[in-house]
Design a protein around this motif. Structure first.
Motif, PDB file in Angstrom:
ATOM      1  N   LEU A   1       0.824  -1.210   0.000  1.00 39.08           N
ATOM      2  CA  LEU A   1       0.000   0.000   0.000  1.00 39.08           C
ATOM      3  C   LEU A   1       0.853   1.252   0.000  1.00 39.08           C
ATOM      4  N   THR A   2       1.859   1.300   0.875  1.00 40.60           N
ATOM      5  CA  THR A   2       2.631   2.537   0.996  1.00 40.60           C
ATOM      6  C   THR A   2       3.647   2.685  -0.133  1.00 40.60           C
TER       7      THR A   2
ATOM      8  N   VAL B   1       1.029   1.562  -4.160  1.00 39.11           N
ATOM      9  CA  VAL B   1      -0.149   2.390  -4.403  1.00 39.11           C
ATOM     10  C   VAL B   1       0.172   3.859  -4.175  1.00 39.11           C
TER      11      VAL B   1
END
Lengths: 330, 239
Positions: free
Chosen positions: A278-279, A282
């Motif tokens: 995610l970090t 994305v």
């Protein structure tokens, strides 16, 4: 332990074997960028599993595991400088690992004796302070060279790129962490720790040697974390105080565990995978948003799913089973 | 031979002397009750025997050994188990697992945890709830779980702290039946209890404590007829 744990079902073994096979093949098919992501997932996932040895079973949440991460790195790095030219890089790494694990064992026992008497938030704060102190010490005294930093020798292995080689080292580290955690969880120690987490006084009253069990879990966790620190800085090739005594490392281990499911073996690994993807993928171009998102995820998890995604999944599963039984009853 | 010897035990909390020079003995395979008004120091006494509090002065001998100031888990390993007044289950573990913990740890020596657990659950009439999480039990069941766990630790001496508090007459009777069964299993019981009827029914011996001092010690009938005890604790209605 008998009566508490059922044998591991075949489906879980099969799934684990499949994942492992995938993990072994990955470095030969994935791009270096993806491989670096996988490296981080394995290293920090493994560290989060190690953090769970104490924090997953009990309410003794260390907010300063970076202390052992950095201690290990410095121990191995500084010892490596003292070794003569006749030692190969691999020998330096292995000796460094052994030394880091030994130093962290001593340090963990010394810290635990006063600090493990503190409960809950006081323990968390004491560990946070311990990590800060070690960080400052490594920077302030020239002996440790933490302010300027120093290089580490480049490890080579025939037939493997550096990124592949360290991928495999991190994979090995993660497997060791997982093995230690599973063995502890399914042993007398694990049952005792679970009871300590539920009610420490009652556990002692029923004959669980609470002080010793907490100490053993804490020391095992510290030793694994130190080993992770050594591998990390050898992977970087250069280290300063700032690269290892990082509060975000301490906090991420807790975050990963909470997102996936605290006290489980798969939880921290799932949490690490989700949060790192995610970090870094994305939000790869939005560096400023990392910490904000991390905070938001943490708040959401604490409120909506205190037992993490695994806990959420388990609850849904048992509800469905309950619904099925109700329907089946005439 | 006496099983437990309390020898001039004293506990001082800052300005308050909670227990003052209390001495008594407990004979093996008996039920001894300690009674007294609230704040008399009964729980402090239990806390010292089970290792949660260190006495300011005095000695506790158990089975010939000095256990004064031993850690709680060591006291339990020697063979003293305690059932708390306020039930303290491991809420996320099932009833069965709660008892199994006691059976797997508890007193040192030869163990058969599975059999001990089944038996303890059976004696305490908890079989129907065995697989429920302990956090979901009613007060009466929790109280019996507390006892089941204590006996699963295979104690030589059981410290039962007000097991009947808050129970109705029927539940109290069930619980005292359990206590009698425990004694039949050759376990010595030291009981703190307010329910005088229950104390009369089960006790071989009664010790009365008031304001940290022992004021009477003897057979139940004699002690409850004693004028000092009536004045200090029972009031006039009890006669």
């Amino acid at each position: 332990m008998r009566g508490f744990h059922k044998p591991v079902p075949a489906t879980v073994w099969a799934l684990a074997a499949l994942l492992l096979a995938g993990a072994v093949v990955l470095p030969f098919v994935a791009s270096p960028f993806h491989l670096r992501l996988a490296q981080q997932i394995l290293l920090f996932g493994g560290l989060a599993v190690a953090w769970n040895l104490l924090g997953g079973f009990t309410t003794y949440w260390s907010f300063g595991h970076a202390a052992f991460f950095g201690l290990g790195a410095f121990a191995a790095g500084l010892l490596g400088q003292q070794l003569g030219a006749e030692f190969s890089v691999a020998a330096r790494l292995i000796i460094g690992l052994a030394f880091a694990v030994a130093i962290s064992l001593v340090a963990a026992v010394a810290v635990a004796l006063p600090v493990l008497r503190l409960r809950g938030i006081y323990f968390a704060i004491a560990m946070l302070a311990f990590a800060q102190i070690l960080g400052e010490v490594s920077k302030t005294f020239d002996l440790f060279q933490g302010a300027m930093g120093f290089p580490l020798p480049l490890l080579k292995f025939p037939g493997l790129e550096k990124v592949q080689l360290f991928y495999f080292l991190f994979l090995l580290f993660c497997l060791v962490s997982v093995a230690v955690f599973v063995l502890v969880k399914r042993s007398r120690l694990g049952v005792g720790l679970t009871c300590i987490g539920q009610d420490e006084d009652t556990a002692a009253m029923l004959g669980v040697p609470t002080e010793r069990y907490k100490l053993v879990a804490f020391v095992l966790s510290a030793m694994l974390t130190a080993a992770g620190g050594v591998l990390y800085v050898y992977g970087l090739g250069f280290m300063t105080s700032e690269t290892v005594f990082r509060i975000d490392i301490s906090l991420n281990l807790i975050l990963f565990s909470m997102v996936g499911g605290i006290g489980t073996v798969a939880g921290p690994l799932i949490g690490a995978t989700i949060m790192i993807l995610l970090t870094q993928v994305v939000l790869g171009d939005l560096l400023d948003l990392h910490m904000m998102l991390t905070g938001a995820v943490l708040i959401a998890m604490v409120i909506l799913a205190p037992k993490g995604l695994l806990g959420l999944f388990r609850r849904a599963w048992s509800r469905r089973r309950l619904a099925e039984t109700v329907e089946a009853t005439p | 031979m006496t099983l437990l010897t309390i020898d001039s035990l004293t506990k001082q909390f800052k300005g308050l002397r909670a227990i003052e020079e209390v001495s008594f003995t407990v004979e093996p395979q008996s039920i001894t009750s300690i009674v007294g008004p609230n704040g008399a120091g009964k729980s402090t006494l239990f806390n010292m025997i089970s290792g949660y509090l260190k006495p300011t002065a005095g000695k506790i001998l158990f089975d010939g050994r000095d256990i004064t100031g031993s850690a709680p888990y060591r006291v339990c390993r020697q063979g003293i188990a305690r059932a708390f007044q306020i039930s303290k289950p491991f809420p996320e573990l099932s009833v069965r697992e709660n008892v199994l913990v006691a059976a797997s740890f508890g007193r040192l020596g030869v163990r058969d945890p599975m059999a001990t657990t089944t038996q303890a659950i059976d004696i305490c009439h908890l079989t129907p709830w065995a697989n429920q999480p302990a956090g979901s039990l009613s007060i009466g069941n929790l109280r019996r779980l507390e006892l089941a766990r204590a006996i699963a630790a295979r104690p030589i001496l059981l410290l039962a702290d007000e097991p009947c508090a808050g129970l109705n007459e029927k539940e109290t009777r069930e619980l005292t039946d359990v206590l009698s069964k425990i004694r039949e299993a050759e376990v010595t019981v030291l009981l703190v209890e307010h329910d005088i009827k229950a104390v009369r029914r089960v006790s071989d011996r009664v010790i009365v404590i008031e304001a940290g001092r022992k004021i009477a010690d003897g057979a139940a009938a004699d002690v409850f007829a004693d004028q000092t005890v009536i004045d200090a604790y029972l009031g006039t209605t009890a006669s």
